[in-house]
Design a protein around this motif. Structure first.
Motif, short mmCIF file in Angstrom:
data_model
loop_
_atom_site.label_atom_id
_atom_site.label_comp_id
_atom_site.label_asym_id
_atom_site.label_seq_id
_atom_site.Cartn_x
_atom_site.Cartn_y
_atom_site.Cartn_z
N LEU A 1 0.80 -1.25 0.13
CA LEU A 1 0.03 -0.11 0.14
C LEU A 1 0.95 1.18 0.11
O LEU A 1 0.51 2.20 -0.54
N THR B 1 -4.46 2.44 -3.08
CA THR B 1 -4.87 1.85 -4.15
C THR B 1 -5.13 0.38 -3.79
O THR B 1 -4.32 -0.27 -3.14
N LEU B 2 -6.21 -0.30 -4.56
CA LEU B 2 -6.44 -1.79 -4.21
C LEU B 2 -5.66 -2.59 -5.11
O LEU B 2 -5.81 -2.27 -6.54
N ASP C 1 -3.90 -5.79 -7.47
CA ASP C 1 -4.39 -6.87 -8.01
C ASP C 1 -3.19 -8.03 -8.20
O ASP C 1 -1.98 -7.54 -8.62
N ALA D 1 -6.86 -2.03 2.94
CA ALA D 1 -6.82 -0.53 2.33
C ALA D 1 -8.43 -0.15 2.32
O ALA D 1 -8.31 0.92 2.64
N ILE D 2 -9.32 -1.18 2.16
CA ILE D 2 -10.85 -0.66 2.13
C ILE D 2 -11.19 -0.14 3.27
O ILE D 2 -11.74 0.69 3.54
N GLU E 1 -5.51 -10.73 -0.38
CA GLU E 1 -6.77 -10.61 -0.21
C GLU E 1 -6.86 -9.51 1.11
O GLU E 1 -7.56 -8.55 1.12
N THR F 1 -4.56 -7.71 2.33
CA THR F 1 -4.02 -6.29 1.75
C THR F 1 -5.11 -5.38 1.72
O THR F 1 -5.23 -4.33 1.65
N ARG F 2 -5.78 -6.05 0.36
CA ARG F 2 -7.22 -5.41 -0.01
C ARG F 2 -8.03 -4.80 1.22
O ARG F 2 -8.68 -3.86 1.00
N ASP F 3 -8.45 -5.94 1.84
CA ASP F 3 -9.46 -5.48 3.24
C ASP F 3 -9.03 -4.54 4.04
O ASP F 3 -9.62 -3.60 4.40
N ASN G 1 -9.54 3.16 4.29
CA ASN G 1 -9.91 4.12 3.58
C ASN G 1 -11.42 4.67 4.05
O ASN G 1 -11.66 5.71 4.11
#
Ligand code: TYM
Length: 334
Positions: A138, A175-176, A178, A162-163, A156, A158-160, A166
């Motif tokens: 991130l 940023t999310l 991939d 980040a979301i 996954e 990491t995305r959680d 935010n």
């Protein structure tokens, strides 16, 4: 595109790392267009979750830096560095510890595997490992993260993270990313057990091919690789349920660029006594140039350190705006 990935500098680079991840890093670096950037790093802060001596750790970072350059990472085009030289990783990790949930970390299969039965005795670092990994990604607003299959769950998470950050802070800071996972070589298996992934932590060196193995060692490891008594089938479909056979044909396919069906058609009806020498030769020819470059680079500690220092300087500049944004979103004065 902001491409980013990391590898722990523990033990040698092995064929699983190379085919699952590093080859992809090099391909993405080589395909970069104007405005794209690549960040590749040695996760030496993650590696403190593995017991090593001080001297060994120092050597490991240089070993892995030399190995990555030998594989084709160009420290001019890509930013190549070690995590410990960029304190922003540890700082953002701590900030994200306020966002990551214990329940999320409890579900991480890698923690369960590595902690084994003695969870109470595992280090806090091993448990919080995926939060540092989230910070790695991130911090640079990475869009694409080339990894092997075993890192999918960490991305996954990491995305959680980040979301949630935010949302909780009412910002659009992170940023999310991939994950970019290769179809063919996402999971290279052990040569001794087709159900376990090839890994640095396997006590048997015969289970893996290291990029530093000499020609004779590679041939011997392939010769002794576990297989079954059946001959090779006519098509790749016939490899289902034959984990070791499937792994060896898969490795041949990734290295040669030939489809697994074409390889099966060529060797159909023959036993592994015929296939293994062909695979061994292919491995020897593919890995020899990497090993030779590695040996040439590894002799010069000062040159390797200079590459990493320069990479860390560029990485710290790229990381600063996001780190500042995270402190600011939390209302922390620096
Ligand atoms: P590490 O050091 O275990 O592995 C480095 C890369 O090699 C891949 N890999 C494999 N791929 C296919 N078959 C195998 N048998 C195999 N073994 C390893 C891994 O999937 C990985 O892509 N936590 C990470 C390092 C890390 C990281 C990051 C990665 C730290 N921060 C941020 C991406 C983004 C790790 O321990 O990888």
């Amino acid at each position: 595109m902001r491409i980013l990935s990391g590898i722990q500098p523990t033990g040698n680079l092995h064929l699983g790392n190379y085919l699952g991840a590093i080859r992809n890093w090099v391909a993405m670096q080589d395909a970069m267009k104007d405005g794209d950037e690549c960040f590749f790093f040695l996760a030496d802060m993650h590696a403190i979750t593995v017991h090593e001596t001080r001297e060994q750790r120092i050597a490991n970072v240089r070993d892995m830096a030399a190995a990555l350059v030998a594989c084709g990472i160009d420290p001019k085009r890509s930013v190549l560095f070690n995590q410990a030289r960029v304190p922003a990783h540890a700082e953002l990790c701590w900030l994200l510890n306020g966002t990551a949930r214990i329940g999320w970390l409890n579900r991480m299969t890698q923690f369960k595997d590595k902690a084994g039965k003695n969870r109470e005795g595992a280090s806090v670092g091993l448990f919080a490992y995926p939060v540092l990994q989230a910070a790695d990604v991130l911090l640079y607003q990475a869009t694409h993260v080339p990894v092997g299959e075993d890192q999918k769950q960490h991305l996954e998470l990491t995305r959680d993270v980040a979301i949630k950050f935010n949302q909780d802070m009412g910002v659009e800071l992170f940023t999310l990313p991939d994950p970019i996972i290769p179809k063919e070589s996402a999971r290279i298996m052990s040569l001794r057990d087709g159900t376990a992934k090839m890994s640095k932590s396997d006590p048997s060196d015969m289970s893996r091919i290291n990029l530093t193995d000499d020609d004779e060692t590679i041939m011997q490891k392939v010769r002794k690789a576990k297989t079954d008594p059946e001959p090779l089938p006519e098509t790749a479909a016939g490899l289902e349920g034959r984990a070791e056979a499937k792994n060896l044909v898969g490795i041949y396919s990734v290295l040669s660029g030939e489809s697994t069906d074409a390889i099966c058609a060529r060797f159909a009806g023959q036993g592994f006594g015929a296939f293994k020498p062909a695979l061994g030769e292919l491995l020897v020819e593919s890995l020899r140039p990497i090993r030779e470059r590695y040996q040439a680079l590894r002799g010069d500690d000062a040159a390797l350190d200079a590459i990493l220092v320069d990479g860390a300087r560029r990485a710290a500049v790229a990381a600063e705006p996001t780190l500042r944004g995270a402190y600011d979103a939390l209302g922390l004065m620096r």
